[in-house]
Design a protein around this motif. Structure first.
Motif, PDB file in Angstrom:
ATOM      1  N   SER A  69      15.623   3.777   7.598  1.00 24.95           N
ATOM      2  CA  SER A  69      14.530   4.750   7.667  1.00 24.95           C
ATOM      3  C   SER A  69      13.405   4.371   6.710  1.00 24.95           C
ATOM      4  O   SER A  69      12.220   4.457   7.051  1.00 24.95           O
ATOM      5  N   ALA A  70      13.775   3.929   5.480  1.00 25.02           N
ATOM      6  CA  ALA A  70      12.767   3.544   4.486  1.00 25.02           C
ATOM      7  C   ALA A  70      11.964   2.337   4.961  1.00 25.02           C
ATOM      8  O   ALA A  70      10.743   2.273   4.757  1.00 25.02           O
ATOM      9  N   LEU A  71      12.626   1.387   5.619  1.00 26.79           N
ATOM     10  CA  LEU A  71      11.918   0.229   6.161  1.00 26.79           C
ATOM     11  C   LEU A  71      10.947   0.652   7.256  1.00 26.79           C
ATOM     12  O   LEU A  71       9.815   0.165   7.336  1.00 26.79           O
ATOM     13  N   ALA A  72      11.389   1.565   8.113  1.00 21.88           N
ATOM     14  CA  ALA A  72      10.542   2.026   9.222  1.00 21.88           C
ATOM     15  C   ALA A  72       9.319   2.781   8.708  1.00 21.88           C
ATOM     16  O   ALA A  72       8.222   2.661   9.261  1.00 21.88           O
ATOM     17  N   GLN A  73       9.507   3.538   7.634  1.00 17.70           N
ATOM     18  CA  GLN A  73       8.407   4.341   7.090  1.00 17.70           C
ATOM     19  C   GLN A  73       7.514   3.543   6.141  1.00 17.70           C
ATOM     20  O   GLN A  73       6.442   4.006   5.763  1.00 17.70           O
ATOM     21  N   GLY A  74       7.974   2.367   5.722  1.00 21.40           N
ATOM     22  CA  GLY A  74       7.180   1.540   4.822  1.00 21.40           C
ATOM     23  C   GLY A  74       7.389   1.812   3.355  1.00 21.40           C
ATOM     24  O   GLY A  74       6.769   1.171   2.506  1.00 21.40           O
ATOM     25  N   GLN A  91       0.810  -1.207   0.000  1.00 20.23           N
ATOM     26  CA  GLN A  91       0.000   0.000   0.000  1.00 20.23           C
ATOM     27  C   GLN A  91       0.850   1.267   0.000  1.00 20.23           C
ATOM     28  O   GLN A  91       0.580   2.218  -0.725  1.00 20.23           O
ATOM     29  N   HIS A  92       1.903   1.282   0.823  1.00 23.73           N
ATOM     30  CA  HIS A  92       2.731   2.478   0.937  1.00 23.73           C
ATOM     31  C   HIS A  92       4.128   2.276   0.365  1.00 23.73           C
ATOM     32  O   HIS A  92       4.915   3.215   0.314  1.00 23.73           O
ATOM     33  N   ALA A  93       4.453   1.051  -0.020  1.00 23.54           N
ATOM     34  CA  ALA A  93       5.795   0.763  -0.512  1.00 23.54           C
ATOM     35  C   ALA A  93       6.043   1.416  -1.868  1.00 23.54           C
ATOM     36  O   ALA A  93       5.183   1.424  -2.738  1.00 23.54           O
ATOM     37  N   GLU A  94       7.236   1.981  -2.017  1.00 23.15           N
ATOM     38  CA  GLU A  94       7.670   2.510  -3.306  1.00 23.15           C
ATOM     39  C   GLU A  94       8.686   1.584  -3.956  1.00 23.15           C
ATOM     40  O   GLU A  94       8.855   1.595  -5.164  1.00 23.15           O
ATOM     41  N   LEU A  95       9.366   0.794  -3.127  1.00 20.92           N
ATOM     42  CA  LEU A  95      10.352  -0.164  -3.610  1.00 20.92           C
ATOM     43  C   LEU A  95      10.182  -1.454  -2.817  1.00 20.92           C
ATOM     44  O   LEU A  95      10.113  -1.420  -1.588  1.00 20.92           O
ATOM     45  N   MET A  96      10.094  -2.571  -3.527  1.00 23.16           N
ATOM     46  CA  MET A  96       9.892  -3.861  -2.874  1.00 23.16           C
ATOM     47  C   MET A  96      11.070  -4.783  -3.196  1.00 23.16           C
ATOM     48  O   MET A  96      11.395  -4.999  -4.361  1.00 23.16           O
ATOM     49  N   LEU A  97      11.705  -5.295  -2.135  1.00 22.68           N
ATOM     50  CA  LEU A  97      12.767  -6.282  -2.281  1.00 22.68           C
ATOM     51  C   LEU A  97      12.147  -7.672  -2.158  1.00 22.68           C
ATOM     52  O   LEU A  97      11.559  -8.002  -1.123  1.00 22.68           O
ATOM     53  N   LEU A  98      12.260  -8.475  -3.217  1.00 18.49           N
ATOM     54  CA  LEU A  98      11.697  -9.818  -3.219  1.00 18.49           C
ATOM     55  C   LEU A  98      12.799 -10.829  -2.922  1.00 18.49           C
ATOM     56  O   LEU A  98      13.866 -10.811  -3.560  1.00 18.49           O
ATOM     57  N   LEU A 141      19.811  -0.767  -3.652  1.00 21.79           N
ATOM     58  CA  LEU A 141      18.556  -0.306  -3.058  1.00 21.79           C
ATOM     59  C   LEU A 141      18.615   1.196  -2.765  1.00 21.79           C
ATOM     60  O   LEU A 141      17.625   1.916  -2.982  1.00 21.79           O
ATOM     61  N   GLU A 142      19.751   1.671  -2.291  1.00 25.25           N
ATOM     62  CA  GLU A 142      19.893   3.112  -2.040  1.00 25.25           C
ATOM     63  C   GLU A 142      19.750   3.900  -3.339  1.00 25.25           C
ATOM     64  O   GLU A 142      19.098   4.958  -3.367  1.00 25.25           O
ATOM     65  N   MET A 143      20.359   3.402  -4.408  1.00 22.18           N
ATOM     66  CA  MET A 143      20.264   4.096  -5.702  1.00 22.18           C
ATOM     67  C   MET A 143      18.830   4.163  -6.196  1.00 22.18           C
ATOM     68  O   MET A 143      18.376   5.198  -6.701  1.00 22.18           O
ATOM     69  N   LYS A 144      18.097   3.071  -6.042  1.00 25.48           N
ATOM     70  CA  LYS A 144      16.709   3.066  -6.522  1.00 25.48           C
ATOM     71  C   LYS A 144      15.835   3.996  -5.703  1.00 25.48           C
ATOM     72  O   LYS A 144      14.983   4.706  -6.255  1.00 25.48           O
ATOM     73  N   LEU A 145      16.046   4.020  -4.399  1.00 22.20           N
ATOM     74  CA  LEU A 145      15.267   4.939  -3.564  1.00 22.20           C
ATOM     75  C   LEU A 145      15.617   6.393  -3.887  1.00 22.20           C
ATOM     76  O   LEU A 145      14.738   7.264  -3.883  1.00 22.20           O
ATOM     77  N   ALA A 146      16.905   6.644  -4.171  1.00 23.86           N
ATOM     78  CA  ALA A 146      17.311   8.004  -4.538  1.00 23.86           C
ATOM     79  C   ALA A 146      16.656   8.423  -5.852  1.00 23.86           C
ATOM     80  O   ALA A 146      16.215   9.569  -6.004  1.00 23.86           O
ATOM     81  N   ALA A 147      16.575   7.490  -6.808  1.00 24.76           N
ATOM     82  CA  ALA A 147      15.929   7.795  -8.091  1.00 24.76           C
ATOM     83  C   ALA A 147      14.443   8.077  -7.895  1.00 24.76           C
ATOM     84  O   ALA A 147      13.875   8.975  -8.525  1.00 24.76           O
ATOM     85  N   ILE A 148      13.812   7.320  -6.995  1.00 21.05           N
ATOM     86  CA  ILE A 148      12.393   7.546  -6.703  1.00 21.05           C
ATOM     87  C   ILE A 148      12.190   8.913  -6.070  1.00 21.05           C
ATOM     88  O   ILE A 148      11.270   9.656  -6.419  1.00 21.05           O
ATOM     89  N   ALA A 149      13.086   9.263  -5.133  1.00 21.06           N
ATOM     90  CA  ALA A 149      12.987  10.573  -4.469  1.00 21.06           C
ATOM     91  C   ALA A 149      13.203  11.702  -5.472  1.00 21.06           C
ATOM     92  O   ALA A 149      12.512  12.727  -5.427  1.00 21.06           O
TER      93      ALA A 149
END
Length: 571
Positions: free
Chosen positions: A400-405, A370-377, A559-567
């Motif tokens: 922080s990303a895990l804590a925030q969902g 629901q709130h995830a922007e990146l999912m590690l399978l 994972l950091e790179m993908k979250l940075a790209a999303i941000a």
């Protein structure tokens, strides 16, 4: 010259769409009959008019001796909002297009127009029942000077854009038109060859007696009714002869049975018309910025073909701009959220978040998505428990990303489910990454997902251990982490020679259990792995062997790179 924003007022059902950002890839989404196609068609209309302005005269902000009354381009009775036509009989549809110029284009602009730019060129077009309006809407001290040079500016822009519009209904004729233009472009290159000119001269020589005989026959027939007729000439202009040879082609597709493209199914025709765009986009640009406007690229296509098409459009968007309408979540840009334009209730605005996109597309995400922007399978539940601790320890950003969902980790319950889970994640408009065991099952699952167009090599890491043909996540852990626990809880020593060697962890442990008189089953393996994962969770800082941290560190970095790209995409 890159298109960076677009606005339109009073075009068909669209009353206002202000300053819509246009990137390398831009996606228009929304319910049926609420204006997606009209926004795209408005942009196409504006660019088609701009493309046709080379050499046109502009006086007092109006294009002289030029009207756009074509039903294919702009037709006021259909394209100006019907609800406003009685109250605004002289009303116009207004389009604002902003371009960003490269350093070379800025220099060319100064040379051709005689003015300097700071990098952007905003233009306004007004289309109605009179001559079109054209003006540069540049603010600041240079604005008035530019407004006096509209003819030169229009000519500059016309020479540097190339708009290609692909409607939702795609036929064999559309594909053949693409090929015909490609053939024409290639054959035109040999028209200055003396041998080619000599051959055409011979053709003309052979044709001329027949044309002369036909001319005389028509003359004699006409004289019976028009005695004053002296001569009739039937001619084939040289350019017409050249043009006929350039454009005469047809497409036969051999996929086991050679068949004319027109007799193939709708899906093949649609994909043929779209895939040929890659060839067109990779051809000589001649200084023009190619902009592809596509309606519903998913139309008539099988899901596997949609994945292939997405890859083709992504390739085109690296060097050109692609703008599309779609109902398919697969084409939504998950990293650059504002590249998705929501068209709703005849207004268009950039999306603010994934939730808004899910809502407009009617996507129902599961609770963990629901709130995830990146999912590690990951393959199993024990992998999820361990990696949650390891990536959180390895990066404050990921913790922080895990804590925030915004970052989620989900077990796929076995590699065979990878493609299914990736499809679910995509439908929920989440980005994804995978961490798999480096064994036959993990590699097979990865290869299948890659063939299905669901992941690329950049989207997956494996638990590779040097010196081992196969390995799994437990092979990465320091033996000292779990040896005492296995001895105390299961009565098995990892000092057994059967536990040594180059096999993967579970195979070696199985042999150690059997060697020491202990039973082994899938259930026992799952229990031991779960116990080890709990130890990893409690001792993340020391769990991984120092010699085998490379793949975990690489996973954290990816994972950091993908979250940075999303941000970055939210900006």
């Amino acid at each position: 010259m890159q298109l960076v924003s677009f606005s339109v007022t009073n075009y068909r059902s669209i009353t206002t769409a202000y300053k819509l950002p246009v990137r390398q890839g831009t996606v228009l989404i929304g319910p049926n009959n609420e204006g997606k196609s009209n926004v795209l068609r408005a942009l196409v209309t504006a660019l088609e008019v701009l493309q046709a302005l080379s050499g046109r005269r502009i006086l007092a902000g109006r294009l002289r001796s030029y009207r756009v009354d074509s039903r294919e381009t702009y037709y006021w009775p259909h394209d100006f909002p019907i609800s406003l036509q009685d109250t605004k009989p002289d009303g116009e549809s207004v389009f604002e297009i902003e371009f960003r110029l490269t350093a070379d284009e800025i220099a060319a602009f100064q040379a051709e127009v005689g003015s300097t730019l700071n990098g952007t060129l905003p233009i306004e077009l007004a289309l109605g029942q009179r001559e079109p309006g054209f003006r540069v809407i540049k603010k600041g001290p240079g604005g008035p000077a530019l407004s006096k040079k509209t003819e030169k500016i229009a000519n500059f822009v016309a020479k540097r854009i190339n708009i290609n519009y692909i409607p939702a209904v795609r036929t064999a004729e559309a594909a053949e038109e693409v090929v015909s233009r490609m053939v024409e472009r290639e054959l035109a290159a040999i028209e200055d060859d003396p041998a080619y000119r000599s051959a055409l001269a011979k053709v003309e020589e052979l044709q001329q007696p027949l044309l002369n005989r036909l001319s005389d026959g028509i003359r004699d027939t006409l004289r019976e009714f028009l005695p004053n007729v002296k001569q009739v000439r039937v001619e084939i202009p040289k350019e017409a002869r050249y043009r006929a040879l350039r454009r005469a082609c047809e497409i036969v597709v051999d996929d086991g049975t050679p068949t004319h493209l027109a007799r193939k199914g709708d899906g093949v025709q649609s994909l043929a018309a779209l895939s040929l765009l890659r060839q067109r986009s990779s051809g000589p640009s001649q200084g023009r910025q190619l902009i592809l406007a596509i309606e519903e690229p998913e139309s008539h296509l099988h899901p596997s073909a949609i994945h292939q098409l997405k890859a083709v459009l992504g390739e085109i968007a690296r060097t050109n701009q692609v703008i599309m309408t779609t109902h398919c979540p697969l084409f939504v840009d998950r990293t650059a959220i504002k590249s998705n334009i929501i068209v709703h209730r005849n207004k268009a605005t950039p999306a603010k978040n994934v939730v808004a996109i899910r809502t407009i597309l009617g996507v129902r995400a599961s609770d963990n998505l629901q709130h995830a922007e990146l999912m590690l399978l990951v393959e199993g539940e024990e992998d999820r428990v361990a990696l949650k601790a390891l990536v959180a320890h390895g990066s404050k950003v990921l913790a922080s990303a895990l804590a925030q969902g915004s970052l989620g980790i989900e077990s796929i319950q076995g590699g065979s489910n990878l493609s299914y889970k990736l499809s679910q994640v995509r439908e929920a408009l989440c980005s994804s990454h995978c961490f798999l065991d480096h064994d036959a099952a993990g590699l097979k699952a990865s290869n299948k997902a890659e063939q299905d167009g669901l992941l690329t090599m950049a989207d997956v890491h494996f638990s590779i251990c040097n010196g081992q043909k196969e390995s799994e996540i437990e092979d990465l852990y320091d033996e000292g982490l779990y040896s005492a626990m296995i001895l105390n809880k299961y009565g098995v020593s990892t000092q057994s020679p059967k536990f040594k060697g180059t096999g993967k962890w579970s195979d070696r442990l199985k042999e150690a259990f059997k060697h020491q008189g202990k039973p082994w089953s899938d259930q026992i393996e799952a229990r031991v792995k779960a116990d080890v994962a709990e130890l990893v969770s409690a001792n993340a800082s020391t769990a991984v062997s120092p010699h085998r941290k490379g793949c975990v560190d690489a996973l954290v970095g990816a994972l950091e790179m993908k979250l940075a790209a999303i941000a970055e995409g939210k900006k």
